[in-house]
Design a protein around this motif. Structure first.
Motif, PDB file in Angstrom:
ATOM      1  N   SER A  55      -1.296  -4.668 -13.154  1.00 23.75           N
ATOM      2  CA  SER A  55      -2.732  -4.344 -13.269  1.00 23.75           C
ATOM      3  C   SER A  55      -3.213  -3.295 -12.278  1.00 23.75           C
ATOM      4  O   SER A  55      -4.413  -3.071 -12.153  1.00 23.75           O
ATOM      5  CB  SER A  55      -3.600  -5.613 -13.117  1.00 23.75           C
ATOM      6  N   GLU A  56      -2.297  -2.675 -11.559  1.00 25.27           N
ATOM      7  CA  GLU A  56      -2.688  -1.610 -10.641  1.00 25.27           C
ATOM      8  C   GLU A  56      -2.710  -0.288 -11.399  1.00 25.27           C
ATOM      9  O   GLU A  56      -1.803  -0.002 -12.183  1.00 25.27           O
ATOM     10  CB  GLU A  56      -1.724  -1.529  -9.447  1.00 25.27           C
ATOM     11  N   PRO A  57      -3.736   0.531 -11.204  1.00 23.47           N
ATOM     12  CA  PRO A  57      -3.862   1.768 -11.978  1.00 23.47           C
ATOM     13  C   PRO A  57      -2.717   2.758 -11.734  1.00 23.47           C
ATOM     14  O   PRO A  57      -2.424   3.572 -12.602  1.00 23.47           O
ATOM     15  CB  PRO A  57      -5.199   2.346 -11.517  1.00 23.47           C
ATOM     16  N   GLU A  58      -2.054   2.669 -10.594  1.00 26.28           N
ATOM     17  CA  GLU A  58      -0.952   3.597 -10.295  1.00 26.28           C
ATOM     18  C   GLU A  58       0.226   3.420 -11.248  1.00 26.28           C
ATOM     19  O   GLU A  58       1.011   4.338 -11.440  1.00 26.28           O
ATOM     20  CB  GLU A  58      -0.452   3.399  -8.848  1.00 26.28           C
ATOM     21  N   PHE A  59       0.359   2.249 -11.849  1.00 27.84           N
ATOM     22  CA  PHE A  59       1.509   1.985 -12.723  1.00 27.84           C
ATOM     23  C   PHE A  59       1.217   2.258 -14.202  1.00 27.84           C
ATOM     24  O   PHE A  59       2.116   2.629 -14.957  1.00 27.84           O
ATOM     25  CB  PHE A  59       2.000   0.537 -12.561  1.00 27.84           C
ATOM     26  N   LEU A 104       0.829  -1.198   0.000  1.00 23.62           N
ATOM     27  CA  LEU A 104       0.000   0.000   0.000  1.00 23.62           C
ATOM     28  C   LEU A 104       0.871   1.259   0.000  1.00 23.62           C
ATOM     29  O   LEU A 104       0.594   2.212  -0.743  1.00 23.62           O
ATOM     30  CB  LEU A 104      -0.932  -0.006   1.197  1.00 23.62           C
ATOM     31  N   LYS A 105       1.933   1.258   0.788  1.00 25.63           N
ATOM     32  CA  LYS A 105       2.857   2.399   0.819  1.00 25.63           C
ATOM     33  C   LYS A 105       3.490   2.611  -0.561  1.00 25.63           C
ATOM     34  O   LYS A 105       3.555   3.739  -1.051  1.00 25.63           O
ATOM     35  CB  LYS A 105       3.949   2.177   1.865  1.00 25.63           C
ATOM     36  N   LEU A 106       3.931   1.528  -1.191  1.00 23.64           N
ATOM     37  CA  LEU A 106       4.519   1.630  -2.528  1.00 23.64           C
ATOM     38  C   LEU A 106       3.506   2.196  -3.522  1.00 23.64           C
ATOM     39  O   LEU A 106       3.820   3.109  -4.292  1.00 23.64           O
ATOM     40  CB  LEU A 106       5.017   0.262  -2.988  1.00 23.64           C
ATOM     41  N   LYS A 107       2.294   1.688  -3.492  1.00 28.09           N
ATOM     42  CA  LYS A 107       1.256   2.168  -4.403  1.00 28.09           C
ATOM     43  C   LYS A 107       0.936   3.640  -4.170  1.00 28.09           C
ATOM     44  O   LYS A 107       0.750   4.399  -5.122  1.00 28.09           O
ATOM     45  CB  LYS A 107      -0.017   1.332  -4.236  1.00 28.09           C
ATOM     46  N   GLN A 108       0.882   4.055  -2.907  1.00 23.98           N
ATOM     47  CA  GLN A 108       0.591   5.457  -2.584  1.00 23.98           C
ATOM     48  C   GLN A 108       1.705   6.368  -3.093  1.00 23.98           C
ATOM     49  O   GLN A 108       1.436   7.425  -3.680  1.00 23.98           O
ATOM     50  CB  GLN A 108       0.394   5.629  -1.081  1.00 23.98           C
ATOM     51  N   LEU A 109       2.954   5.973  -2.869  1.00 23.66           N
ATOM     52  CA  LEU A 109       4.078   6.781  -3.350  1.00 23.66           C
ATOM     53  C   LEU A 109       4.082   6.856  -4.871  1.00 23.66           C
ATOM     54  O   LEU A 109       4.340   7.909  -5.452  1.00 23.66           O
ATOM     55  CB  LEU A 109       5.408   6.215  -2.841  1.00 23.66           C
ATOM     56  N   LEU A 110       3.777   5.745  -5.509  1.00 21.86           N
ATOM     57  CA  LEU A 110       3.733   5.723  -6.976  1.00 21.86           C
ATOM     58  C   LEU A 110       2.613   6.621  -7.498  1.00 21.86           C
ATOM     59  O   LEU A 110       2.800   7.365  -8.459  1.00 21.86           O
ATOM     60  CB  LEU A 110       3.550   4.284  -7.460  1.00 21.86           C
ATOM     61  N   ALA A 111       1.463   6.591  -6.838  1.00 16.67           N
ATOM     62  CA  ALA A 111       0.326   7.418  -7.260  1.00 16.67           C
ATOM     63  C   ALA A 111       0.645   8.907  -7.142  1.00 16.67           C
ATOM     64  O   ALA A 111       0.175   9.711  -7.951  1.00 16.67           O
ATOM     65  CB  ALA A 111      -0.904   7.078  -6.432  1.00 16.67           C
ATOM     66  N   LEU A 112       1.439   9.285  -6.148  1.00 17.64           N
ATOM     67  CA  LEU A 112       1.802  10.691  -5.938  1.00 17.64           C
ATOM     68  C   LEU A 112       2.947  11.152  -6.826  1.00 17.64           C
ATOM     69  O   LEU A 112       3.276  12.333  -6.846  1.00 17.64           O
ATOM     70  CB  LEU A 112       2.192  10.910  -4.467  1.00 17.64           C
TER      71      LEU A 112
END
Length: 171
Positions: free
Chosen positions: A94-98, A58-66
């Motif tokens: 398949s995560e939208p952040e990427f 979750l932390k990785l995804k949040q940082l990537l989204a920002l």
């Protein structure tokens, strides 16, 4: 502009981590490079587990989204990408952040072509956009250089700044 940087190495004296730390200090004034330090905390990928239920993912995804972009620097192990980096990337499939994220791939060993080629394939498959002009290879393997040593080498500093300028100009 915020850029997320991930080193594919867990080694304490990693050349990949040293390069990214140098990038952090050499970033253009309008750019903040955030070093992700949670690679070792990411559990083995399991598609039965929701990514949002794993704190480190979750932390990785949040940082990537920002972030406006992603810089990856990975060693080559047995002609491939490090297992911990591949595992982290598997969690992002398949995560939208990427999707459509701008990516620069940095390499600290000119002979590490297998890992670099694999990373290109992985990033393309995950729908990331590799900024080829911003990718960088610096011959650090065997140099014993820390990030401070990299910063003392004018030629390396120039190459890093040029790569970062190109990468940041797309944002």
């Amino acid at each position: 502009m915020k850029i997320l940087a991930i080193s594919g190495s867990l080694r304490k004296k990693s050349y990949n981590s040293a390069l990214l730390k140098a990038c952090q200090l050499l970033a253009p004034d309008s750019t903040e490079i955030i070093l992700f330090d949670g690679l070792a905390d990411i559990p083995p990928f399991n598609p039965d587990i929701e990514a949002s239920s794993v704190e480190s993912v979750l932390k990785l995804k949040q940082l990537l989204a920002l972030s406006s972009g992603l810089i990856i620097s990975s060693p080559e192990y047995a002609h491939g990408v490090s297992g911990v980096l591949k595992n982290a990337l598997d969690w992002l499939v398949s995560e939208p952040e990427f999707v459509d994220k701008r990516v620069a791939i940095f390499n600290t060993s000119p002979r590490a072509s297998h890992a670099i080629n694999a990373l290109h394939e992985i990033i393309r498959t995950m729908s990331g956009n590799i900024e080829i002009q911003a990718c960088l290879t610096l011959p650090l393997l065997g140099s014993e250089l820390s990030y401070e040593g990299i910063l003392e080498d004018e030629h390396m500093v120039q190459q890093i700044r040029e790569a970062l300028d190109v990468f940041c100009s797309f944002g």
